[in-house]
Design an enzyme around this catalytic site. Sequence first.
Site, mmCIF file in Angstrom:
data_model
loop_
_atom_site.group_PDB
_atom_site.id
_atom_site.type_symbol
_atom_site.label_atom_id
_atom_site.label_comp_id
_atom_site.label_asym_id
_atom_site.label_seq_id
_atom_site.Cartn_x
_atom_site.Cartn_y
_atom_site.Cartn_z
ATOM 1 N N HIS A 184 0.833 -1.211 0.000
ATOM 2 C CA HIS A 184 0.000 0.000 0.000
ATOM 3 C C HIS A 184 0.863 1.254 0.000
ATOM 4 C CE1 HIS A 184 -4.019 -1.481 0.176
ATOM 5 N NE2 HIS A 184 -3.713 -2.347 1.117
ATOM 6 N N GLU A 411 -3.780 -12.597 -14.948
ATOM 7 C CA GLU A 411 -3.174 -12.448 -13.619
ATOM 8 C C GLU A 411 -2.784 -13.805 -13.054
ATOM 9 O OE1 GLU A 411 -5.843 -9.278 -11.422
ATOM 10 O OE2 GLU A 411 -7.061 -10.523 -12.729
ATOM 11 N N ASP A 435 -0.860 -9.303 -9.313
ATOM 12 C CA ASP A 435 -1.360 -10.660 -9.044
ATOM 13 C C ASP A 435 -0.569 -11.715 -9.805
ATOM 14 O OD1 ASP A 435 -3.291 -10.736 -7.030
ATOM 15 O OD2 ASP A 435 -4.815 -9.871 -8.331
ATOM 16 N N CYS A 482 -1.367 -3.315 -16.835
ATOM 17 C CA CYS A 482 -2.033 -2.353 -15.944
ATOM 18 C C CYS A 482 -1.664 -2.566 -14.483
ATOM 19 C CB CYS A 482 -3.538 -2.387 -16.129
ATOM 20 S SG CYS A 482 -4.275 -3.929 -15.611
#
Length: 555
Positions: A184, A411, A435, A482
Amino acid sequence: MSELRGVGIGLGVAQGPVVRMTEALPAPENTPSTVGVDAERARARDAVGAVAAELNARGEAAGGSAQEVLEAQAMIAEDPTLQDEVDARIDAGSTAEWAVHDAFAGFRATLEAVGGYLGERAADLDDIAQRVLAHLRGVAAPGVPDPGHPYILVARDLAPADTALLNLDQVLALVTIDGGPTSHTAILAREKGIVAVVGTVRAADLVDGETVIVDAAAGTVITSPSDDEKQRAAQRAAERLSADTAPLTPGALADGTSIALLANLGKPADAADAVARGAEGVGLFRTEFLFLSSAQAPTVAQQREQYRELLSAFPGKKVVVRMLDAGADKPLAFLNDAHEENPALGLRGLRALRASEDILREQLTALAEADAETEADLWVMAPMVATVEETVYFTDLAREYGLKTAGVMVEVPSSALLADRVLAHADFASIGTNDLTQYTMAADRLLGSVAGFQDPWHPAVLRLVREVGAAGARLGKPVGICGEAAADPQLAVVLVGLGATSLSMAPSALADVRHTLSTRTLDEARSLAEAALAADDAASARQAVATLAATFPHH
């Protein structure tokens, strides 16, 4: 001087004095009160009231989404149920410190068990409890320091509420001991354009007041730098500032090969900033924001309004919308709140949507209606697709609703390895590197203890990207990236060399990536990709690319 190594976020460089984040306070002992029930109750109430007032004041100063986070924290602090729990422990003879510590811990466990949006608030309770304890003990609350001058913040890691409070006029750079490139903290640093080096294990040895240079491009923290080094860093910082204000041009390599540079967005309100920074469209619109704060799914009409607002901001431009990606770190009560031992490998993404197909159909209805009313070029994609059968299921369903461009997120290694079969049915593929790295390396991206494995530079991950790029080239289908990897300027060049035709990232990363791509030809990008693939691990892939890039002419 010495050099501490970590993972740099972006290309920034900054220098200044170190200020360490205060560590968490130790838990109090459960000793009997010596001042009596009434006095302990008054102490607890005063401390909670003071903390709530401070959180509200900070929220007012911060404004925006930070204000919402902090006002919610203040409300939690003064929750009457919590107050009753604290009082009950004081009545049984405990001190205010122990009563607060124990009551908050119990409340936290309850919220975690509920899961979903409330589960995400559990970590906020730790922060509030620490502040109340600090107030009771008369010491500084743990959290972001405010020394009154610009500084380099060194922390084990940051809670989202801490990051919301960062004063960017004061915090020159961020160095964390834990965390990887997709933590994060890293994602927020990119979003806010903060110079950051994360996962710097030896940063634990840095002391308050010493001057360091934080070099995100090199992934290093330099201690005791010479005057020459300080001057070079200052010059680089000034050059970056001018690159930030350079004219906005479409993404392209030095030889003119065009590479669309798109934005990752979480809500329609973020569109204006992306356009201002030169985004050529949207490569990933996360629809979770519509759902995460709801007890039930939003209506078709509510969704349509939000999608219309988003699509209206990009007339004539590509906008890729990802269908609801719930599960794992984003459970939803109305979709998949059943307890799972290993939610990252459970009912998430398209799997969860198929189990509640009405939610998927409502999303597609709302998107088709918004598409009919706007001028953008809408593309839709399913998250977490693992099989050819899932690809066929989703693309058929999207076409049933008249959506002309339907693709899949790659992913999971299975869909990368079968990219040729997947792309025989899908109109495009978009690789989610966060991922894809997690599943390739079998390392939970939310787990600090395995953060070292969570590195998209790993040749195993890059090999899977190459499979998808090659399949896209053979079949004439676009392949976008992305995940966070697209925001790393050096890695962006490698990804283009592996066959990526577009890159999508936090808008704050666009300037650095645009500049770096413009210095490399397609042949050079392919050579750099080969060098990365030939390495044995992520660190040597980074090093091999840096070494080879230094030998290329300056375009």
